[in-house]
Design a protein around this motif. Sequence first.
Motif, PDB file in Angstrom:
ATOM      1  N   ALA A   1      -4.345  -8.651  -7.345  1.00 42.95           N
ATOM      2  CA  ALA A   1      -4.017  -8.785  -8.626  1.00 42.95           C
ATOM      3  C   ALA A   1      -3.406  -7.483  -9.531  1.00 42.95           C
ATOM      4  CB  ALA A   1      -5.569  -9.130  -9.482  1.00 42.95           C
ATOM      5  N   LEU A   2      -3.776  -6.410  -9.208  1.00 42.76           N
ATOM      6  CA  LEU A   2      -3.281  -5.172  -9.906  1.00 42.76           C
ATOM      7  C   LEU A   2      -1.877  -4.896  -9.654  1.00 42.76           C
ATOM      8  CD1 LEU A   2      -6.616  -3.040  -9.865  1.00 42.76           C
ATOM      9  CD2 LEU A   2      -5.646  -4.464 -11.813  1.00 42.76           C
ATOM     10  N   LEU A   3      -1.216  -5.473  -8.372  1.00 38.29           N
ATOM     11  CA  LEU A   3       0.155  -5.242  -8.089  1.00 38.29           C
ATOM     12  C   LEU A   3       1.244  -5.600  -9.335  1.00 38.29           C
ATOM     13  CD1 LEU A   3       0.441  -6.712  -4.587  1.00 38.29           C
ATOM     14  CD2 LEU A   3       0.337  -4.350  -5.235  1.00 38.29           C
ATOM     15  N   PRO A   4       2.170  -4.740  -9.363  1.00 38.84           N
ATOM     16  CA  PRO A   4       3.129  -5.020 -10.501  1.00 38.84           C
ATOM     17  C   PRO A   4       3.551  -6.401 -10.582  1.00 38.84           C
ATOM     18  CG  PRO A   4       3.676  -2.895  -9.472  1.00 38.84           C
ATOM     19  CD  PRO A   4       2.398  -3.562  -8.495  1.00 38.84           C
TER      20      PRO A   4
ATOM     21  N   ASP B   1      10.242  -9.986   2.200  1.00 36.72           N
ATOM     22  CA  ASP B   1      11.753  -9.494   2.488  1.00 36.72           C
ATOM     23  C   ASP B   1      12.016  -8.773   1.188  1.00 36.72           C
ATOM     24  OD1 ASP B   1      11.555  -9.936   5.208  1.00 36.72           O
ATOM     25  OD2 ASP B   1      12.531 -11.825   4.887  1.00 36.72           O
ATOM     26  N   THR B   2      11.631  -9.352   0.239  1.00 37.27           N
ATOM     27  CA  THR B   2      12.275  -8.696  -1.153  1.00 37.27           C
ATOM     28  C   THR B   2      11.312  -7.584  -1.778  1.00 37.27           C
ATOM     29  OG1 THR B   2      10.742 -10.375  -2.440  1.00 37.27           O
ATOM     30  CG2 THR B   2      13.059 -10.983  -1.743  1.00 37.27           C
ATOM     31  N   LEU B   3      10.239  -7.121  -1.141  1.00 34.73           N
ATOM     32  CA  LEU B   3       9.548  -6.331  -1.690  1.00 34.73           C
ATOM     33  C   LEU B   3      10.120  -4.575  -1.536  1.00 34.73           C
ATOM     34  CD1 LEU B   3       5.808  -7.290  -0.685  1.00 34.73           C
ATOM     35  CD2 LEU B   3       7.069  -7.478  -2.877  1.00 34.73           C
ATOM     36  N   ALA B   4       9.834  -3.937  -2.328  1.00 37.99           N
ATOM     37  CA  ALA B   4      10.327  -2.478  -2.574  1.00 37.99           C
ATOM     38  C   ALA B   4       9.463  -1.903  -3.631  1.00 37.99           C
ATOM     39  CB  ALA B   4      11.607  -2.359  -2.775  1.00 37.99           C
ATOM     40  N   ALA B   5       9.205  -0.641  -3.180  1.00 37.18           N
ATOM     41  CA  ALA B   5       8.666   0.206  -4.341  1.00 37.18           C
ATOM     42  C   ALA B   5       9.337   0.184  -5.612  1.00 37.18           C
ATOM     43  CB  ALA B   5       8.181   1.597  -3.874  1.00 37.18           C
ATOM     44  N   PRO B   6       8.536   0.052  -6.743  1.00 32.59           N
ATOM     45  CA  PRO B   6       9.391   0.302  -8.192  1.00 32.59           C
ATOM     46  C   PRO B   6       9.865   1.542  -8.398  1.00 32.59           C
ATOM     47  CG  PRO B   6       7.068  -0.394  -8.338  1.00 32.59           C
ATOM     48  CD  PRO B   6       7.028   0.022  -6.745  1.00 32.59           C
ATOM     49  N   GLU B   7      10.841   1.870  -9.157  1.00 30.40           N
ATOM     50  CA  GLU B   7      11.511   2.974  -9.229  1.00 30.40           C
ATOM     51  C   GLU B   7      10.621   4.168  -9.864  1.00 30.40           C
ATOM     52  OE1 GLU B   7      14.605   2.710 -12.251  1.00 30.40           O
ATOM     53  OE2 GLU B   7      15.950   1.038 -10.815  1.00 30.40           O
ATOM     54  N   GLY B   8       9.637   3.938 -10.345  1.00 34.70           N
ATOM     55  CA  GLY B   8       8.929   4.981 -10.809  1.00 34.70           C
ATOM     56  C   GLY B   8       7.882   5.197 -10.080  1.00 34.70           C
ATOM     57  N   GLY B   9       7.762   4.697  -8.773  1.00 33.56           N
ATOM     58  CA  GLY B   9       6.680   4.908  -7.713  1.00 33.56           C
ATOM     59  C   GLY B   9       5.740   3.766  -8.011  1.00 33.56           C
ATOM     60  N   MET B  10       5.246   3.475  -6.797  1.00 32.21           N
ATOM     61  CA  MET B  10       3.955   2.695  -6.530  1.00 32.21           C
ATOM     62  C   MET B  10       2.764   3.093  -7.031  1.00 32.21           C
ATOM     63  SD  MET B  10       3.957  -0.521  -5.512  1.00 32.21           S
ATOM     64  CE  MET B  10       2.581  -1.798  -5.736  1.00 32.21           C
ATOM     65  N   PRO B  11       1.935   2.339  -8.088  1.00 32.56           N
ATOM     66  CA  PRO B  11       0.619   2.613  -8.416  1.00 32.56           C
ATOM     67  C   PRO B  11      -0.204   2.686  -7.294  1.00 32.56           C
ATOM     68  CG  PRO B  11       1.556   0.893  -9.776  1.00 32.56           C
ATOM     69  CD  PRO B  11       2.538   1.221  -8.739  1.00 32.56           C
ATOM     70  N   LEU B  12      -0.952   3.959  -7.267  1.00 35.25           N
ATOM     71  CA  LEU B  12      -1.817   4.063  -6.066  1.00 35.25           C
ATOM     72  C   LEU B  12      -3.008   3.181  -5.791  1.00 35.25           C
ATOM     73  CD1 LEU B  12      -1.897   6.025  -3.496  1.00 35.25           C
ATOM     74  CD2 LEU B  12      -3.187   7.610  -4.858  1.00 35.25           C
ATOM     75  N   LEU B  13      -3.711   2.698  -6.983  1.00 46.24           N
ATOM     76  CA  LEU B  13      -5.080   2.085  -6.948  1.00 46.24           C
ATOM     77  C   LEU B  13      -4.815   0.675  -6.403  1.00 46.24           C
ATOM     78  CD1 LEU B  13      -7.901   1.870  -7.803  1.00 46.24           C
ATOM     79  CD2 LEU B  13      -7.228   1.001  -9.894  1.00 46.24           C
ATOM     80  N   PRO B  14      -3.931  -0.194  -6.802  1.00 48.19           N
ATOM     81  CA  PRO B  14      -3.939  -1.453  -5.957  1.00 48.19           C
ATOM     82  C   PRO B  14      -3.475  -1.016  -4.633  1.00 48.19           C
ATOM     83  CG  PRO B  14      -1.927  -1.091  -7.594  1.00 48.19           C
ATOM     84  CD  PRO B  14      -2.885   0.065  -7.880  1.00 48.19           C
ATOM     85  N   VAL B  15      -2.652  -0.172  -4.163  1.00 47.30           N
ATOM     86  CA  VAL B  15      -2.481  -0.431  -2.792  1.00 47.30           C
ATOM     87  C   VAL B  15      -3.674   0.152  -2.043  1.00 47.30           C
ATOM     88  CG1 VAL B  15      -0.893   1.061  -1.146  1.00 47.30           C
ATOM     89  CG2 VAL B  15       0.018   0.324  -3.199  1.00 47.30           C
ATOM     90  N   ILE B  16      -4.299   1.240  -2.591  1.00 43.97           N
ATOM     91  CA  ILE B  16      -5.701   1.598  -1.833  1.00 43.97           C
ATOM     92  C   ILE B  16      -6.675   0.233  -1.733  1.00 43.97           C
ATOM     93  CG2 ILE B  16      -7.454   3.106  -2.039  1.00 43.97           C
ATOM     94  CD1 ILE B  16      -5.365   4.484  -1.227  1.00 43.97           C
ATOM     95  N   LEU B  17      -6.779  -0.471  -2.631  1.00 47.29           N
ATOM     96  CA  LEU B  17      -7.675  -1.424  -2.621  1.00 47.29           C
ATOM     97  C   LEU B  17      -7.322  -2.551  -1.606  1.00 47.29           C
ATOM     98  CD1 LEU B  17      -8.314  -1.931  -6.565  1.00 47.29           C
ATOM     99  CD2 LEU B  17      -9.921  -1.391  -4.832  1.00 47.29           C
ATOM    100  N   VAL B  18      -5.878  -2.705  -1.529  1.00 43.86           N
ATOM    101  CA  VAL B  18      -5.576  -3.785  -0.750  1.00 43.86           C
ATOM    102  C   VAL B  18      -5.774  -3.146   0.748  1.00 43.86           C
ATOM    103  CG1 VAL B  18      -3.515  -5.041   0.189  1.00 43.86           C
ATOM    104  CG2 VAL B  18      -3.956  -4.558  -2.154  1.00 43.86           C
ATOM    105  N   LEU B  19      -5.522  -1.807   0.898  1.00 39.56           N
ATOM    106  CA  LEU B  19      -5.651  -1.345   2.339  1.00 39.56           C
ATOM    107  C   LEU B  19      -7.181  -1.380   2.668  1.00 39.56           C
ATOM    108  CD1 LEU B  19      -4.931   0.504   4.598  1.00 39.56           C
ATOM    109  CD2 LEU B  19      -5.568   2.635   3.129  1.00 39.56           C
TER     110      LEU B  19
ATOM    111  N   LEU C   1       5.777  -1.406   0.431  1.00 40.52           N
ATOM    112  CA  LEU C   1       5.436  -0.779  -0.605  1.00 40.52           C
ATOM    113  C   LEU C   1       5.502   0.546  -0.733  1.00 40.52           C
ATOM    114  CD1 LEU C   1       2.415  -3.004  -1.727  1.00 40.52           C
ATOM    115  CD2 LEU C   1       4.930  -3.534  -2.301  1.00 40.52           C
ATOM    116  N   MET C   2       5.093   1.325   0.540  1.00 39.53           N
ATOM    117  CA  MET C   2       5.033   2.714   0.452  1.00 39.53           C
ATOM    118  C   MET C   2       5.862   3.319   1.776  1.00 39.53           C
ATOM    119  SD  MET C   2       2.655   2.842  -1.859  1.00 39.53           S
ATOM    120  CE  MET C   2       1.961   4.507  -1.563  1.00 39.53           C
ATOM    121  N   GLN C   3       7.193   2.750   1.978  1.00 38.77           N
ATOM    122  CA  GLN C   3       8.123   2.952   2.664  1.00 38.77           C
ATOM    123  C   GLN C   3       8.803   4.570   2.396  1.00 38.77           C
ATOM    124  OE1 GLN C   3      11.602   0.601   2.933  1.00 38.77           O
ATOM    125  NE2 GLN C   3      12.178   0.979   5.218  1.00 38.77           N
TER     126      GLN C   3
END
Length: 687
Positions: free
Chosen positions: A179-182, A191-209, A259-261
């Motif tokens: 829910a907190l992803l951009p 196939d269309t996912l990629a980290a945003p230009e300003g970098g991926m927010p860490l909180l949603p990625v940690i929660l998904v992990l 997201l974190m490539q």
Amino acid sequence: MLESWLLPLAAFLPLLLSPLAYALGKKHWKNAIWVMVGVSALEVTLTGWILFRAITGTALHFQSSLTGLGVLMCGDGFRALYAFIAAFMWLITSLVSLDYFGHGENRGRYALFTLMTLGMTVGLFLSDSFVTTFLFFECMSLMSYPWVAHEETPGALRAAQTYLYIAVIGGLCTLMGIALLPEGMATASYDTLAAPEGGMPLLPVILVLVGFAAKAGAFPLHIWLPKAHPVAPAPASALLSGMLTKTGVFGMLVITCRLMQGNAAWGDLIFRLGVITMLLGAVLAILSGNLKRTLACSSLSQIGFIMVGVGLLSLLPGENGLAAFGTVGHMVNHSLFKLTLFSCAGAIYLNTHELDLKKLQGYGRNKPLLMIPFAIAALGISGVPLLSGYLSKSLLHEGILELVHHLEHHGENAFIYQLSEKLFLLAGGMTFCYMTRLFIILFVKKNPDKQAEYDAEKKFLNPLPLIAILAAAVPVVVIGILPHVFETGMGMLSLPFLRAAEPVHLPVPYFSLENLKGAAISLGIGGLLVWLVSFLQKKKLPKVHFDLEDMVYRPLLALLCKVGGFLASLADRLTDCAVPLFRGLGRTFARACDGLMDSTAWLARKTVLSPKKESQPVPVGNRLTYALGTAADRLRGVKEDGVSYVSEFAALYEEFAKDRRKVTRSMSFGLMLFCLGLLVTLIYLLY
């Protein structure tokens, strides 16, 4: 395209047919198992065709707005491969179940939830968006709960409770993270996912992990795994260990490769958690005295090996081809190892109803058809050359060495990774240690009490389940002998999903001197550990029982509940005290406002609105008072004191005019007029 409907069909067909297994199982329990076999065979066919389409470069895609958010599915190389392996594992365990469930209860229920879990697992591996993955992930977690609670013993119910707690908490964290992803990422195709230009927010990625790591059994969320496997039926344990843990790894791969490539900090986090998980599982396996618990802790350790590979995918951008090959290879190999090992453990438990290694000592002597598949899987998971485990472990080890060389070449500190490389070899040696220990106990040593009984037992399985176990061990040998066909093929098939580079050297030198040297060191360490463990066992050292759940998590949760209860009680008391306080303050404030208004009105009358002092003129009246006074004089005559009625009426008029001026100049009169105007306005608006 009609063929794209094969993807949702593969996911939902077992779900739709599962009630049939339950209904037929009411008449005879074998009917339910045969439905499992038939549906699993059908799934192997469906997923096999999806895999064939991926290999030929025409991967299937499916999109639907079924949930409102959209269901996206894709049968590309890696996903089609693992959907096929899942179906294959379900087929083997279903065949083994024909013997395993000869005694027991709730077999129809087992078949029902096993088929439902099959559909959700296949759907998860074919999913193509976070929302779709989450839907299948949560359904799979809930539908696999009855596996752990199947026996309904106190131990099984407690393990199932732990499994459910971890699944629900992990699922809630994952949902919050999604829910907190951009915007747009939750429903977008992978196939269309990629980290945003300003970098991926860490909180949603940690929660998904958190949710995916919990299902994978990664430290420190691994506590369900050593508890659930021993109490679940052996076929279910094979699926829990070999397949459901890989759904968590699937989620980690999506996060890491999409997201974190190339994010070194993220890769380092996964890498270090992998090293800890790898060592912790190996230590617990060596200390275990229960057959299925040893295999469960082994799964924990092997998940650590896989996580090391996942971390390397981000730590080695552009040079992660070998790490990608090793990660996918070890995922597949571990699934095959645990399919074989837990099936063998199920055959042993079926005939002995024991899991204590001391009581099982010598059971496998003179049973070559049980010993051979167990030995193949045990040696394979230990990394012995010419078996599949050697290939994937060598590639992961080579990936660590590449990382160390890369850091040293750029003048960066590589100490932690140099240490990790040594720990990797140590963990491999520990794997050889506990698997050798298991083999010696089951197939080499004699049982002083029951050996004659064990030797007399020639038929331990019926032909079909036995063929299934042997079939599960065959790929371990075939992949190990033909690495350039299968190991390389699986790696190349998975590279697009992992967004990894091809290995620099193709064909991969699997049997290079460096790789053989690493395997030899690891196996040598394992041999020394086997001797050391045997020596310590003769000393009869006291057992040390460490349960992270009982010693840390449950007391911590109990403490949090107590702290929360105390804070809630304190808040309740403060509320009770605050009501009278606020009531008194409100009353005082109202009185102060009332007095202030009176004071303001008095001050205004004394200053701004004070009446002017006028001289007292002779009353003159107006025409009306003059006319009335003249008429009164004529009718009644002039008063005795000589005062005319004209003057009397004029005086009365002046007094009335004076009072009227006082009223109209007062604040109260203005307020009355304001209220009257407001009332008229409201009446007008209403009517």
